[in-house]
Design a protein around this motif. Structure first.
Motif, PDB file in Angstrom:
ATOM      1  N   ARG A  35      -0.490  30.094  71.159  1.00 15.91           N
ATOM      2  CA  ARG A  35      -0.055  28.825  70.573  1.00 15.91           C
ATOM      3  C   ARG A  35       1.466  28.699  70.588  1.00 15.91           C
ATOM      4  NH1 ARG A  35      -3.353  26.440  65.525  1.00 15.91           N
ATOM      5  NH2 ARG A  35      -2.174  24.527  65.100  1.00 15.91           N
ATOM      6  N   ASP A  91       4.025  21.779  63.818  1.00 18.53           N
ATOM      7  CA  ASP A  91       2.748  22.471  63.924  1.00 18.53           C
ATOM      8  C   ASP A  91       2.554  23.381  62.711  1.00 18.53           C
ATOM      9  OD1 ASP A  91       0.442  23.324  65.903  1.00 18.53           O
ATOM     10  OD2 ASP A  91       1.257  25.182  65.045  1.00 18.53           O
ATOM     11  N   LEU A 130       3.588  25.904  72.818  1.00 19.22           N
ATOM     12  CA  LEU A 130       4.363  24.839  72.180  1.00 19.22           C
ATOM     13  C   LEU A 130       5.868  25.002  72.355  1.00 19.22           C
ATOM     14  CD1 LEU A 130       2.409  24.315  68.812  1.00 19.22           C
ATOM     15  CD2 LEU A 130       2.443  22.817  70.809  1.00 19.22           C
ATOM     16  N   ALA A 168       7.753  21.720  67.798  1.00 15.25           N
ATOM     17  CA  ALA A 168       6.816  22.720  67.286  1.00 15.25           C
ATOM     18  C   ALA A 168       6.961  22.938  65.793  1.00 15.25           C
ATOM     19  CB  ALA A 168       7.011  24.038  68.031  1.00 15.25           C
TER      20      ALA A 168
END
Length: 315
Positions: free
Chosen positions: A244, A207, A248, A204
């Motif tokens: 989100r 991201d 993740l 993650a």
């Protein structure tokens, strides 16, 4: 602090067990030291590492293996060779029948085995205890991982070979730092492989939204973060961040933040003599009582009990 820095930022090697092991076949060493992490770098010849639960893995010159404890394993010239030596907690060694080796395999400065110019030479570095900050990453590692020299030629081998046999003031600190660097570099290379099962929170980091939030809470855990304030920093709505992040990382953002704060507190309790009140403020709790309540809920012991426990029992 990024994901890999989090592995060793708290539990940096301190007087790690480092040796140059030299053998002629047949040889085999049974490792039952329960150490949280051991690195084996094959310098010359080859060897087999055989976990108790798992398939044997062959190491050739230039290959590197990392064994995650506390499960035992055997390292030798062949998976079928019976161990002649057992490595126990505290880097103590004995014969398989329990008799002490009494230094009979010492070959010089940090050199151990059957012959100093043996056909098989390994550099071995062992962390003797585990800090809580590294737990998230260590738990994500397989019991045994390997990097072959064709995939990752270790750039530190010449320096390690030179330093490990020196007997100079401060040499232990030099080797500790080299071991830290070796582990970080190796894990970075391992996690970069497409087939590596990196933990969700590590992946993650890439991201643009969740990675920014992870860095914010890791870099400034004392800040009174809320989902709303983190969402504003990331440029998304509160609901979007919540979805989100959980999707993740696998847990809500505030749960992750709590775990990070408590891990930092656990390391501070072990590594410093700071008061609980000071540690609480540093990791984002309003009082020692608030930190103590959260700590006991997660770890099952009070901060004072954690501070008083032997290091090895925390692994």
């Amino acid at each position: 602090m990024d994901a890999l820095a989090g592995l060793l930022e708290g539990p940096r090697a301190r007087g790690a067990f480092m040796i140059r092991a030299c053998f002629d076949p047949p040889w085999a060493v049974r490792v039952e030291d329960r150490a949280p992490l051991t690195v084996m770098l094959m310098v010359r010849g080859d060897a087999w590492v055989t976990p108790d639960a798992g398939e044997p893995v062959r190491l050739r010159a230039g290959d590197l293996a990392i064994a995650r404890g506390p499960d035992p394993y055997t390292c030798g010239d062949d998976p079928g060779t019976r161990p002649q030596v057992v490595v126990l907690p505290g880097a103590e060694c004995s014969y398989p029948d329990g008799r002490s080796l009494n230094g009979t395999m010492d070959l010089g400065v940090r050199t151990w085995g059957t012959r100093s110019d043996g056909s098989a030479v390994l550099l071995i570095g062992t962390y003797l205890w585990q800090g809580e900050v590294g737990g998230r990453l260590l738990d994500a590692l397989p019991p045994l991982l390997t990097l072959t020299s064709d995939r990752w030629p270790c750039p530190l081998t010449p320096m390690l070979m030179e330093e490990i046999v020196r007997d100079e003031p401060g040499q232990e600190v030099v080797l500790d730092r080299l071991l830290d660097l070796l582990v970080i570099a190796a894990l970075r290379a391992w996690f970069a492989r497409p087939e590596a099962a990196a933990p969700a929170w590590y992946r993650a980091m890439a991201d643009p939204v969740v990675g920014r939030v992870l860095r914010l809470v890791q870099d400034d855990p004392a800040h009174p973060w809320t989902v709303a304030s983190l969402a504003a920093k990331a440029g998304v709505s509160r609901a979007a961040l919540a979805r989100r992040f959980t999707g993740l990382v696998g847990e809500p953002v505030m749960t992750y933040l709590t775990g990070w704060r408590l891990a930092l507190a656990a390391d501070a309790l072990r590594d410093t003599g700071d008061t609980l009140e000071a540690i609480a403020r540093r990791v984002g709790y309003g009082s020692a009582f608030a930190l103590s309540s959260a700590f006991k809920r997660v770890y099952g012991v009070s901060p004072q009990e954690h501070r008083g426990r032997p290091e090895r029992s925390r692994a």
